[in-house]
Design an enzyme around this catalytic site. Structure first.
Site, short mmCIF file in Angstrom:
data_model
loop_
_atom_site.label_atom_id
_atom_site.label_comp_id
_atom_site.label_asym_id
_atom_site.label_seq_id
_atom_site.Cartn_x
_atom_site.Cartn_y
_atom_site.Cartn_z
N GLU A 169 15.41 42.46 28.90
CA GLU A 169 16.29 43.50 28.35
C GLU A 169 15.57 44.21 27.22
O GLU A 169 14.40 43.93 26.93
CB GLU A 169 17.60 42.89 27.83
N ASP A 227 20.24 45.35 17.27
CA ASP A 227 19.73 46.26 18.31
C ASP A 227 19.37 47.63 17.74
O ASP A 227 19.83 48.66 18.26
CB ASP A 227 20.77 46.45 19.42
#
Length: 369
Positions: free
Chosen positions: A272, A62
Site C-alpha cells: 500500500e 498518512d
C-alpha cells in the site's frame, strides 16, 4: 531478609516492633533498588526518535505533502479513537474528516487549517476516510480521497477548492473506474498527471482481480506465494482532473532478474501507500511493504513502468503502518511519514518529517526512524 532473621531479637524489642520491622523489609524487597531504577531510566533514555511530531493536539497519519504557493501543505488522515474493534481489515481506522496542515519551513511553526472535508459532506460515502492526496491545476486544488461507499466498498472520490487550505467540496459521485485506497497523484514535467492507487488486505485490492468487486474474495492477497504479486494501479488523469483518461494499468515491479516480484516476497512486494517523485530524469516509485513495515523504492524511465526494484529506504517505524510522501523544498528533499510516538496505539498516529538524501549512484540513503 536473611541477615535480619538470623539475628536474635532481644527482650527490649517487642514482638510487635519485630513484626513491623519484618513487614517493612518485605515491602522493601518488592521495591526496585537504586541500581534497578538507574538501569530502567538508562533503558528509557536510550530510546530516541529521529524526528518529533508536527502536531500534538490531534492525531494525524498518512501525510501527503506538497509545495503550494511557496509553503509546505500537508494532507494527512485524521486519526480518532472511534471505539471500533481492531482487525486485519483496518476497521479500527475509522476516520471521519481531514485536517490540513501547513508550514513556511521545515522545523517552523505548523498551522492547522481545520476541517477540510468530512464523511458527512460526501453524498455517496459511508465510512473510513483514509489516506488522501492533493494536486493543483488551472487555479484549482483537487483533493483525492478513498472512502467506503454505502456497500462498504472502497472507491476514490475527488473534491475541489480554490485554496490549498480548503475547505473542499466533494463531487457527487466517485471517480468512474476507481477502487481500493491510497490515491497519489503525480504531475510530470509536461503537465500530464497520473494517479497511483491501491492497497491489499483492508485496502480490498485483492478483491478486484477479476475486474469487478468480489465481497467474498481473499482477505489478504492472491493466496499463492509463487504467483506474481498484486500490483499498484496507475491511470492517467483527464484534463479537468476529475476522471481517468484511459485504462487502469498495473505498476509492475521487477526483481534483479527482470521478473515480477512474487506474492510471497513480503520484504519487497507492494502492499500500500504508493508515491511518485522524479529525480535526475528517473521516476521513483516508492511504497510500503505493509506487514513487513518497510518503505521500498523502484525506478523506471516511464511513469507507467515497469519499475526495477532497488531497495529499502526506511526501516520500520514504531507502530504497524508505514505511509509516506516525498517532496523537494528549497533545494533539499524531505520524507514525511508517521509513527505512534505519542499514543503507542497503531490507530492513533503522529506525522513527522526528516531529510531524504539521494546517493550519487541514484539510490536513496536508508533512514532509521
Amino acid at each position: 531478609m536473611k541477615s535480619i532473621t538470623n539475628k536474635k531479637v532481644s527482650g527490649a524489642v517487642t514482638v510487635a516492633s519485630a513484626v513491623v520491622m519484618l513487614l517493612n523489609l518485605a515491602a522493601c524487597k518488592d521495591t526496585p533498588s537504586e541500581k534497578t531504577e538507574e538501569k530502567t531510566t538508562e533503558v528509557k533514555a536510550t530510546k530516541r526518535y529521529l524526528s518529533t511530531p508536527l502536531v500534538k493536539d490531534i492525531f494525524t497519519a498518512d501525510p501527503s505533502a506538497h509545495v503550494f504557493e511557496g509553503k509546505i501543505y500537508i494532507y494527512p488522515s485524521h486519526d480518532i479513537e472511534a471505539g471500533t474493534p481492531e482487525n486485519d481489515n483496518g476497521d479500527h481506522f475509522d476516520m471521519k474528516d481531514y485536517h490540513i496542515l501547513s508550514m513556511d519551513s521545515v522545523g517552523g511553526k505548523v498551522t492547522d487549517h481545520g476541517v477540510a472535508l468530512a464523511v458527512k459532506d460526501i453524498p455517496w460515502a459511508k465510512r473510513q476516510l483514509w489516506a488522501p492526496d492533493v494536486a493543483f491545476k488551472n487555479g484549482t486544488y483537487y483533493l483525492y480521497f478513498p472512502v467506503k461507499d454505502k456497500n462498504d466498498v472502497f472507491k476514490i472520490g475527488v473534491a475541489t477548492s480554490k485554496s490549498p487550505a480548503g475547505p473542499f467540496k466533494a463531487e457527487p459521485k466517485p471517480i468512474d473506474g476507481s477502487f481500493s485506497i491510497d490515491p497519489a497523484v503525480f504531475t510530470d514535467d509536461n503537465g500530464d498527471a497520473y494517479m497511483y492507487f491501491g492497497g491489499i488486505w483492508g485496502g480490498q485490492l485483492q478483491r478486484w482481480v477479476t475486474g469487478s468487486y468480489n465481497a467474498d474474495g481473499s482477505k489478504t492477497d492472491l493466496e499463492d506465494n509463487s504467483k506474481p504479486a498484486l500490483s499498484c494501479k496507475v491511470a492517467k488523469m483527464s484534463k479537468d482532473m476529475l476522471q481517468f483518461d484511459g485504462p487502469v494499468k498495473d505498476v509492475v515491479i521487477l526483481d534483479e532478474n527482470g521478473k515480477p516480484l512474487l506474492t510471497g516476497d513480503h520484504d519487497r512486494r507492494f502492499f500500500e501507500g504508493s508515491w511518485m517523485h522524479k529525480f535526475n530524469g528517473k521516476y521513483y516509485f516508492t511504497y510500503s511493504t505493509g506487514d513487513t513495515h518497510l518503505l521500498a523504492y523502484a525506478t523506471s524511465n516511464s511513469p507507467y513502468g515497469p519499475f526495477n526494484y532497488k531497495g529499502t529506504f526506511m526501516s520500520p517505524v514504531e507502530g504497524w503502518t508505514t505511509h509516506h510522501s516525498i517532496i523537494e523544498f528549497k533545494n533539499k528533499w524531505y520524507l514525511f511519514y508517521h509513527d505512534t510516538e505519542i499514543s503507542g496505539k497503531t490507530h492513533l498516529r503522529n506525522v513527522k518529517v526528516t531529510e531524504l538524501k539521494h546517493t550519487t549512484d541514484g539510490g536513496i540513503e536508508l533512514i532509521k526512524p
